[in-house]
Design a protein around this motif. Structure first.
Motif, PDB file in Angstrom:
ATOM      1  N   SER A 140      -7.017  -6.024  -8.731  1.00 42.48           N
ATOM      2  CA  SER A 140      -6.578  -4.722  -8.215  1.00 42.48           C
ATOM      3  C   SER A 140      -7.162  -3.582  -9.038  1.00 42.48           C
ATOM      4  N   GLN A 184      -5.584   4.920  -4.330  1.00 39.03           N
ATOM      5  CA  GLN A 184      -4.172   4.606  -4.533  1.00 39.03           C
ATOM      6  C   GLN A 184      -3.769   3.256  -3.968  1.00 39.03           C
ATOM      7  N   PHE A 185      -4.455   2.791  -2.934  1.00 38.92           N
ATOM      8  CA  PHE A 185      -4.039   1.538  -2.315  1.00 38.92           C
ATOM      9  C   PHE A 185      -4.329   0.328  -3.203  1.00 38.92           C
ATOM     10  N   ILE A 196      -1.262   0.474  -5.428  1.00 43.19           N
ATOM     11  CA  ILE A 196      -0.105   0.134  -4.598  1.00 43.19           C
ATOM     12  C   ILE A 196      -0.043  -1.378  -4.398  1.00 43.19           C
ATOM     13  N   GLY A 197      -1.205  -1.983  -4.120  1.00 44.60           N
ATOM     14  CA  GLY A 197      -1.242  -3.432  -3.957  1.00 44.60           C
ATOM     15  C   GLY A 197      -0.837  -4.151  -5.226  1.00 44.60           C
ATOM     16  N   ALA A 250       5.923   1.587  -4.256  1.00 46.46           N
ATOM     17  CA  ALA A 250       5.457   0.312  -3.698  1.00 46.46           C
ATOM     18  C   ALA A 250       6.326  -0.849  -4.173  1.00 46.46           C
ATOM     19  N   LEU A 307       2.640  -3.455   2.702  1.00 42.95           N
ATOM     20  CA  LEU A 307       1.379  -2.718   2.790  1.00 42.95           C
ATOM     21  C   LEU A 307       1.285  -1.942   4.102  1.00 42.95           C
ATOM     22  N   ILE A 349       3.660   1.091   3.896  1.00 35.49           N
ATOM     23  CA  ILE A 349       3.126   2.155   3.045  1.00 35.49           C
ATOM     24  C   ILE A 349       1.963   2.861   3.728  1.00 35.49           C
ATOM     25  N   PHE A 350       1.103   2.121   4.397  1.00 34.69           N
ATOM     26  CA  PHE A 350      -0.007   2.743   5.111  1.00 34.69           C
ATOM     27  C   PHE A 350       0.508   3.688   6.191  1.00 34.69           C
TER      28      PHE A 350
END
Length: 261
Positions: A31, A80-81, A84-85, A173, A187, A190-191
Motif C-alpha cells: 500500500s 489517498q486510496f 485508505i486501503g 477507513a 472500499l 468510501i469511493f
C-alpha cells in the motif's frame, strides 16, 4: 512477574501489538509503495498540466508560478486510496482470515482493541501522508522548472495539511471497515462517499444540493488542504473530516461490541 505483565498490557500493549502486526504484513508495504507510485505519477501529471497552461497562447490561462506543495495536494485525490486501503485492511483482513478471534483473545476489551487499531492507523496515515507530500513536492520541482514556487512556511503548511487529512481518512477507513467487516464493501462505500456522490451532487446545478457536497469528507478535506472554500473557513473542513472519522469509529465500535467476532 505480575508487575511486568501489567506494564506490557492494557492500551499500551495493544498498540504495540497492532503496530507490530501492521508492519509484518505485506499489504502495508504494498500500500505504501502504491501510494508513492501514485504520488510520483500524479505530481508529474499535474506539473505537466501547469507548465502547459503557462506556455500556451491564451494569456487568461497563464497560472504563473505554482507552489510545489499545491502539486502534492492536487495528487491526494488519487493517492489517498492507497492509504485508505492500508487502514481498512488492519481490521477487514482479520475478519476475512479469522484472526480477529485471536486478537480478541489477547485483547478481550473490544474498545481497547479498536482504540489501538485507530491509533496505529492514524499514525501510519499521518506519517505516510507527510512523506508522500515531500515526495510529490520533490518530483514537482524539476518538472515545473522556472514555474516552481517554494516558500518554506507555505510548503510546510501544505505538507502538514496533507498529513492531517490522510491521518483522519485512515481513521475513517478503519472505522468503516470495522462497521462493514468487508474489504470490498468498505472500499466501495468510501469511493461512493469520497468521490462519486460529491461529483453527482456538484453536477446537479441546484445550489442547495451542491452545498451538501461541501460537507462530505473528500470535499471538506480538499477545502482544508487548499486553504479555500466558498462555503466555510478552510479549518472547518478539517473539523468536518474529523467528525466523519469519529462517527465511523463510533459506529464501528457499536457493531464490534454487539456482534460475535
Amino acid at each position: 512477574m505480575t508487575a511486568v505483565a501489567s506494564r506490557g498490557g492494557g492500551l499500551r500493549g495493544a498498540v504495540a501489538a497492532e503496530w507490530t502486526k501492521a508492519w509484518t504484513v505485506r499489504s502495508t508495504w504494498w500500500s505504501l509503495l502504491a501510494g508513492a507510485g501514485l504520488m510520483g505519477l500524479g505530481a508529474v501529471q499535474f506539473s505537466i498540466f501547469a507548465t502547459n497552461a503557462n506556455g500556451n497562447d491564451d494569456p487568461s490561462d497563464d497560472k504563473g508560478v505554482v507552489a510545489v506543495g499545491e502539486i502534492a495536494v492536487a495528487a491526494v485525490d488519487v493517492v489517498q486510496f492507497a492509504l485508505i486501503g492500508l487502514a481498512m485492511l488492519l481490521i477487514t483482513a482479520e475478519y476475512s482470515g479469522g484472526a480477529i478471534r485471536t486478537a480478541l483473545q489477547w485483547v478481550p476489551r473490544r474498545g481497547v482493541l479498536l482504540l489501538a487499531k485507530t491509533a496505529v492507523a492514524a499514525v501510519i496515515g499521518g506519517a505516510a501522508g507527510v512523506l508522500l507530500a515531500v515526495l510529490g513536492s520533490a518530483v514537482a520541482t524539476p518538472m515545473l522548472g522556472r514555474w516552481a514556487g517554494f516558500e518554506a512556511s507555505g510548503w510546510f503548511g501544505d505538507v502538514l495539511a496533507i498529513g492531517c487529512y490522510l491521518s483522519l481518512m485512515s481513521v475513517f477507513a478503519l472505522g468503516l471497515g470495522t462497521l462493514l467487516r468487508s474489504a470490498a464493501g468498505t472500499l466501495i462505500a468510501i469511493f461512493l462517499i469520497v468521490m462519486l456522490v460529491p461529483a453527482l451532487l456538484q453536477a446537479s446545478d441546484i445550489t442547495a444540493v451542491e452545498r451538501i457536497a461541501d460537507y462530505l469528507p473528500g470535499i471538506a478535506g480538499a477545502a482544508f488542504m487548499r486553504g479555500e472554500s466558498e462555503a466555510y473557513e478552510p479549518v472547518l473542513g478539517l473539523l468536518i473530516v474529523a467528525a466523519w472519522a469519529a462517527a465511523a469509529v463510533v459506529a464501528g465500535y457499536a457493531v464490534l461490541r454487539r456482534r460475535d467476532a
